[in-house]
Scaffold this motif. Structure first.
Motif, PDB file in Angstrom:
ATOM      1  N   ALA A 189      -1.480  -1.298  -4.176  1.00 36.93           N
ATOM      2  CA  ALA A 189      -1.796  -0.889  -2.954  1.00 36.93           C
ATOM      3  C   ALA A 189      -0.915   0.268  -2.414  1.00 36.93           C
ATOM      4  O   ALA A 189       0.457  -0.118  -2.586  1.00 36.93           O
ATOM      5  N   ARG A 190      -1.179   1.431  -1.804  1.00 36.09           N
ATOM      6  CA  ARG A 190      -0.355   2.490  -1.542  1.00 36.09           C
ATOM      7  C   ARG A 190      -0.617   2.580  -0.196  1.00 36.09           C
ATOM      8  O   ARG A 190      -1.723   2.564   0.492  1.00 36.09           O
ATOM      9  N   ASP A 191       0.445   3.166   0.649  1.00 38.41           N
ATOM     10  CA  ASP A 191       0.180   3.425   2.068  1.00 38.41           C
ATOM     11  C   ASP A 191      -0.637   4.396   2.090  1.00 38.41           C
ATOM     12  O   ASP A 191      -0.971   5.307   1.588  1.00 38.41           O
ATOM     13  N   GLY A 192      -1.730   4.033   3.366  1.00 44.06           N
ATOM     14  CA  GLY A 192      -2.706   5.020   3.898  1.00 44.06           C
ATOM     15  C   GLY A 192      -3.884   5.034   2.839  1.00 44.06           C
ATOM     16  O   GLY A 192      -4.753   5.926   2.997  1.00 44.06           O
ATOM     17  N   GLU A 193      -3.877   4.306   1.790  1.00 43.47           N
ATOM     18  CA  GLU A 193      -5.117   4.417   1.050  1.00 43.47           C
ATOM     19  C   GLU A 193      -5.894   2.721   0.989  1.00 43.47           C
ATOM     20  O   GLU A 193      -5.350   1.970   1.178  1.00 43.47           O
ATOM     21  N   SER A 216      -7.420  -0.483  -0.143  1.00 43.42           N
ATOM     22  CA  SER A 216      -7.157  -1.479  -1.227  1.00 43.42           C
ATOM     23  C   SER A 216      -7.833  -3.078  -0.949  1.00 43.42           C
ATOM     24  O   SER A 216      -8.346  -3.065  -0.022  1.00 43.42           O
TER      25      SER A 216
END
Length: 409
Positions: free
Chosen positions: A205-209, A211
């Motif tokens: 998981a990436r911030d703002g994306e 997931s």
């Protein structure tokens, strides 16, 4: 996820031919002789801008595959995916300040409308990447358990060296693969990878994306290649007849997907034939979203262009060839459509029995649509010059063009 409505395929007298088609993996023609059910998987769109002529040309090619098989009285089990979560989609949504889910739904709906207008036969299963995630996670975990996957800063990568057949789909050398990997969504220069070509299976998981729960993998989203593998294995199994897509998918997408599946199952090959359509250019460059040089099916339809003319423009080029879209290409297709419709509207004409067989022979020979069109042109010219007394000929010619070429006259 639902597909689009199917147009009726007229029944023709006699029976079609087994398909002989070019296989990228062997570099030559193979004759496909499926059982009662012929299986095909075609890679679908990433729905952030659909549907341009490059898409239409690709799906037209595999629509012909379906029609050839249906003419042999087989059932066709056709599966297509939608990559409804991926970097290009998220980037477009952020650029336009729209919700990525709404963007994907909007463009997928437009794609369905275009496919319906072009009389493309729908897949039996039309599966989005997001709905496939519950089936993807166990496959990534299994690859990890087999020692074919490894973690790097929370991301999970596939080791291409785990598949002894890696490289046998695209038949490219390592240098060419590395170059294409960088151009087509890979990250060959990322430090820490065991092999620069190793593709990502699961992105942490990436911030703002967006997931999803990945079980032991942690939250994240799937890589591009494992998405299609999960869908294909679930609905078709191994050893299906045709894996299809544009020629730009041979590497890395189809190469990586084949390796994922072969390691997961211990079977080889994933598909009996890897079939790739050529690229469509505009103004001397490949038509692509990244270049912005696109001709959209929906825009042509809004401008009043008959979808049958669009389809004839596609059919005028062999599916494996690279070609350029021009106004002249569309004009010639429209003129051909007018001639054909005028011919089948007459009360009689020369026998069309031979025409049906000519179209069948042309399509069975590596989907030679230009030869099929030439056969119809000859029948039309003969009717115009000499007429005929067969009252059933125009109807048979019309049904053959519809059933085998997908053009309604």
């Amino acid at each position: 996820m639902h597909a689009w409505p199917a147009s009726e395929v007229p029944a023709l007298p006699g029976e079609g031919r087994d398909l002989r088609i070019h296989d990228t993996a062997t570099g030559g023609l193979v004759t496909l002789d499926p059982g009662p059910v012929a299986r095909i998987y075609v890679c679908g769109i990433t729905p952030y801008d659909a549907t341009h002529m490059g898409h239409a040309a690709t799906y037209n090619a595999f629509d012909l595959v379906q029609r050839v098989w249906l003419d042999t009285k087989r059932q066709v089990h056709y599966v297509q995916n939608v990559t409804d979560v991926d970097d290009p989609l998220l980037e477009r949504a952020q650029r336009d300040d729209v919700d990525w889910v709404e963007l994907a739904e909007q463009e997928t709906a437009l794609f369905r409308e275009d496919m319906t207008a072009l009389r493309m036969l729908p897949p039996r299963h039309y599966i989005g990447a997001v709905e496939a995630i519950p089936g993807i996670v166990p496959l990534v975990e299994r690859l990890r358990d087999l020692g074919a996957a490894y973690e790097l800063d929370g991301d999970v990568y596939f080791s291409v060296e785990s598949d002894p057949h890696f490289g046998e789909v695209s038949r490219l050398d390592a240098a060419a693969m590395r170059l294409l990997s960088a151009e087509r969504g890979g990250d060959p220069d990322r430090p820490g990878k065991k092999n620069p070509l190793d593709p990502m299976l699961w992105m942490a998981a990436r911030d703002g994306e967006p997931s999803w729960d990945g079980g032991s993998l942690g939250r994240g989203r799937p890589g591009w290649h494992i998405e299609c593998v999960a869908i294909a294995l679930d609905h078709l199994g191994m050893g299906f007849e045709v894996q299809g897509g544009g020629s730009d998918l041979a590497f890395p997408h189809h190469e990586m997907g084949a390796s994922h599946a072969q390691v997961l199952t211990g079977e080889f090959p994933m598909a009996k034939a890897y079939v790739h359509a050529g690229m469509v250019a505009l103004d001397g460059e490949k038509m692509s979203k990244s270049k912005g040089n696109l001709v959209f099916v929906s825009r042509l339809r809004r401008d009043g262009v008959d979808p049958a003319a669009i389809r004839l423009a596609l059919l005028a080029h062999h599916y494996r060839s690279d070609w350029e879209w021009t106004d002249r290409v569309l004009q010639e297709a429209g003129e051909r459509l007018d001639r054909w419709r005028a011919a089948v509207s007459r009360p009689d004409g020369p026998s069309a029995d031979g025409l049906v067989e000519e179209i069948r022979d042309a399509l069975a020979d590596d989907l030679n649509a230009p030869a099929a069109l030439a056969a119809v042109d000859r029948w039309v010219a003969l009717q115009q010059e000499h007429g005929g007394e067969d009252t059933g000929a125009p109807g048979l010619a019309s049904r053959a063009v519809d059933a085998l070429l997908g053009v309604a006259l």
